[in-house]
Design a protein around this motif. Sequence first.
Motif, PDB file in Angstrom:
ATOM      1  N   VAL A 111       0.182 -12.921   2.529  1.00 45.17           N
ATOM      2  CA  VAL A 111      -1.182 -13.288   2.148  1.00 45.17           C
ATOM      3  C   VAL A 111      -2.154 -12.923   3.262  1.00 45.17           C
ATOM      4  O   VAL A 111      -3.196 -12.302   3.021  1.00 45.17           O
ATOM      5  N   ALA A 112      -1.821 -13.302   4.503  1.00 50.01           N
ATOM      6  CA  ALA A 112      -2.707 -13.007   5.627  1.00 50.01           C
ATOM      7  C   ALA A 112      -2.908 -11.510   5.787  1.00 50.01           C
ATOM      8  O   ALA A 112      -4.029 -11.037   6.023  1.00 50.01           O
ATOM      9  N   ALA A 113      -1.825 -10.749   5.659  1.00 45.18           N
ATOM     10  CA  ALA A 113      -1.934  -9.294   5.779  1.00 45.18           C
ATOM     11  C   ALA A 113      -2.826  -8.726   4.687  1.00 45.18           C
ATOM     12  O   ALA A 113      -3.628  -7.818   4.931  1.00 45.18           O
ATOM     13  N   SER A 114      -2.708  -9.262   3.481  1.00 46.28           N
ATOM     14  CA  SER A 114      -3.503  -8.756   2.365  1.00 46.28           C
ATOM     15  C   SER A 114      -4.982  -9.096   2.523  1.00 46.28           C
ATOM     16  O   SER A 114      -5.852  -8.342   2.103  1.00 46.28           O
ATOM     17  N   VAL A 115      -5.265 -10.253   3.143  1.00 44.98           N
ATOM     18  CA  VAL A 115      -6.651 -10.691   3.279  1.00 44.98           C
ATOM     19  C   VAL A 115      -7.343 -10.026   4.458  1.00 44.98           C
ATOM     20  O   VAL A 115      -8.488  -9.568   4.353  1.00 44.98           O
ATOM     21  N   TRP A 116      -6.654  -9.948   5.597  1.00 44.99           N
ATOM     22  CA  TRP A 116      -7.309  -9.504   6.819  1.00 44.99           C
ATOM     23  C   TRP A 116      -6.921  -8.108   7.297  1.00 44.99           C
ATOM     24  O   TRP A 116      -7.419  -7.643   8.319  1.00 44.99           O
ATOM     25  N   ALA A 117      -6.084  -7.426   6.591  1.00 44.02           N
ATOM     26  CA  ALA A 117      -5.625  -6.114   7.068  1.00 44.02           C
ATOM     27  C   ALA A 117      -6.753  -5.097   7.076  1.00 44.02           C
ATOM     28  O   ALA A 117      -7.638  -5.120   6.224  1.00 44.02           O
ATOM     29  N   VAL A 118      -6.702  -4.226   8.068  1.00 48.65           N
ATOM     30  CA  VAL A 118      -7.620  -3.094   8.077  1.00 48.65           C
ATOM     31  C   VAL A 118      -7.147  -2.094   7.034  1.00 48.65           C
ATOM     32  O   VAL A 118      -6.056  -2.208   6.483  1.00 48.65           O
ATOM     33  N   GLU A 119      -7.996  -1.114   6.781  1.00 49.30           N
ATOM     34  CA  GLU A 119      -7.629  -0.120   5.769  1.00 49.30           C
ATOM     35  C   GLU A 119      -6.383   0.641   6.207  1.00 49.30           C
ATOM     36  O   GLU A 119      -6.286   1.151   7.317  1.00 49.30           O
ATOM     37  N   VAL A 120      -5.419   0.699   5.329  1.00 48.55           N
ATOM     38  CA  VAL A 120      -4.170   1.402   5.599  1.00 48.55           C
ATOM     39  C   VAL A 120      -4.003   2.512   4.578  1.00 48.55           C
ATOM     40  O   VAL A 120      -4.091   2.276   3.383  1.00 48.55           O
ATOM     41  N   ARG A 121      -3.766   3.733   5.067  1.00 46.81           N
ATOM     42  CA  ARG A 121      -3.575   4.855   4.165  1.00 46.81           C
ATOM     43  C   ARG A 121      -2.107   4.943   3.761  1.00 46.81           C
ATOM     44  O   ARG A 121      -1.212   4.691   4.560  1.00 46.81           O
ATOM     45  N   PRO A 122      -1.841   5.304   2.510  1.00 52.58           N
ATOM     46  CA  PRO A 122      -0.452   5.416   2.039  1.00 52.58           C
ATOM     47  C   PRO A 122       0.222   6.661   2.604  1.00 52.58           C
ATOM     48  O   PRO A 122       0.312   7.698   1.952  1.00 52.58           O
ATOM     49  N   SER A 123       0.704   6.559   3.841  1.00 48.73           N
ATOM     50  CA  SER A 123       1.347   7.694   4.506  1.00 48.73           C
ATOM     51  C   SER A 123       2.723   7.271   5.018  1.00 48.73           C
ATOM     52  O   SER A 123       3.162   6.135   4.825  1.00 48.73           O
ATOM     53  N   ARG A 124       3.415   8.175   5.702  1.00 50.18           N
ATOM     54  CA  ARG A 124       4.807   7.940   6.088  1.00 50.18           C
ATOM     55  C   ARG A 124       4.972   6.715   6.975  1.00 50.18           C
ATOM     56  O   ARG A 124       5.834   5.867   6.736  1.00 50.18           O
ATOM     57  N   GLY A 125       4.164   6.629   8.059  1.00 51.18           N
ATOM     58  CA  GLY A 125       4.309   5.538   9.021  1.00 51.18           C
ATOM     59  C   GLY A 125       4.147   4.157   8.398  1.00 51.18           C
ATOM     60  O   GLY A 125       5.051   3.307   8.505  1.00 51.18           O
ATOM     61  N   PRO A 126       2.991   3.886   7.769  1.00 50.12           N
ATOM     62  CA  PRO A 126       2.811   2.572   7.137  1.00 50.12           C
ATOM     63  C   PRO A 126       3.857   2.270   6.075  1.00 50.12           C
ATOM     64  O   PRO A 126       4.317   1.128   5.956  1.00 50.12           O
ATOM     65  N   ALA A 127       4.253   3.293   5.302  1.00 55.01           N
ATOM     66  CA  ALA A 127       5.267   3.077   4.266  1.00 55.01           C
ATOM     67  C   ALA A 127       6.605   2.704   4.897  1.00 55.01           C
ATOM     68  O   ALA A 127       7.314   1.818   4.392  1.00 55.01           O
ATOM     69  N   PHE A 128       6.973   3.344   6.006  1.00 50.36           N
ATOM     70  CA  PHE A 128       8.241   3.050   6.673  1.00 50.36           C
ATOM     71  C   PHE A 128       8.235   1.632   7.238  1.00 50.36           C
ATOM     72  O   PHE A 128       9.222   0.893   7.110  1.00 50.36           O
ATOM     73  N   VAL A 129       7.128   1.228   7.854  1.00 49.69           N
ATOM     74  CA  VAL A 129       7.014  -0.135   8.388  1.00 49.69           C
ATOM     75  C   VAL A 129       7.099  -1.162   7.264  1.00 49.69           C
ATOM     76  O   VAL A 129       7.772  -2.189   7.387  1.00 49.69           O
ATOM     77  N   ALA A 130       6.410  -0.880   6.152  1.00 41.60           N
ATOM     78  CA  ALA A 130       6.480  -1.781   4.998  1.00 41.60           C
ATOM     79  C   ALA A 130       7.915  -1.901   4.501  1.00 41.60           C
ATOM     80  O   ALA A 130       8.373  -2.989   4.136  1.00 41.60           O
ATOM     81  N   GLY A 131       8.634  -0.783   4.509  1.00 41.04           N
ATOM     82  CA  GLY A 131      10.026  -0.815   4.096  1.00 41.04           C
ATOM     83  C   GLY A 131      10.889  -1.628   5.041  1.00 41.04           C
ATOM     84  O   GLY A 131      11.776  -2.380   4.605  1.00 41.04           O
ATOM     85  N   LEU A 132      10.660  -1.500   6.349  1.00 39.91           N
ATOM     86  CA  LEU A 132      11.410  -2.287   7.328  1.00 39.91           C
ATOM     87  C   LEU A 132      11.221  -3.784   7.095  1.00 39.91           C
ATOM     88  O   LEU A 132      12.184  -4.556   7.069  1.00 39.91           O
TER      89      LEU A 132
END
Length: 242
Positions: A111-132
């Motif tokens: 919830v906190a990540a969804s509310v306060w997160a900065v803009e994240v582009r759907p690319s390899r790095g963010p996707a890999f971290v989300a998967g971890l």
Amino acid sequence: MGLDWGIVLLLGVIVVIGSLVQAVVGFGIAVVSAPFVVVLAPDLMPGALLLTSLTLPLVQLVRENVDIDRPVLTWALAGRILLMPLGVAIVAWLPATAIAVVVGVMVLVAVAASVWAVEVRPSRGPAFVAGLLTGVSGTAASIGGPFLGLVMQRERPDRIRSTLAVFFAVGATTSLIGLAVAGELTRQQLTAGLVWAPFTVLGLALAMPVRRLVSIDRMRQLVLVLATVAGVGVIVRALLLG
């Protein structure tokens, strides 16, 4: 100890709501359902919800147009599979009360990540971290959608739903296999998950008209509010019982 069928059917109603939410915004069945399952039937976690997390996306992929972001999906799955053993270890090592706290914290973090997160582009790095992150949360707490959903939040709704559906199907399958190999997947969990399968289909059917009536932004706000209340409630209840 056998299943309490009254509790199982009551939780099936919650699964309907979670399935409806997921069918609209791309994720939600575990975010909505897991807090109630860990309070009312903690022995069913995480296997029963993982099975519903497999059923719903399979039905979605058969019924709906598929629009998958393949690079994002590939990297997210790599991350999830890499840390899936850690999620299995958490299930094996921690008692039900501790897992309840883990579930609540994971929900609130999402919830906190969804509310306060900065803009994240759907690319390899963010996707890999989300998967971890999902490798742990998806296996230990059956919560596998918020992190990748956050990464893809500005994509087309059909692309979000399709990509997350494949992510859930593959991820839930690997998590179930890991739990089974570790001896942490019980017959009661499998039975409850199978009983909840038609409830997921009902939620999907109810979501069809809702998609046309409720905006994605409005539904997302409702999910965040519900997830916050449920996450806090689970943590408080676990601490009181512990």
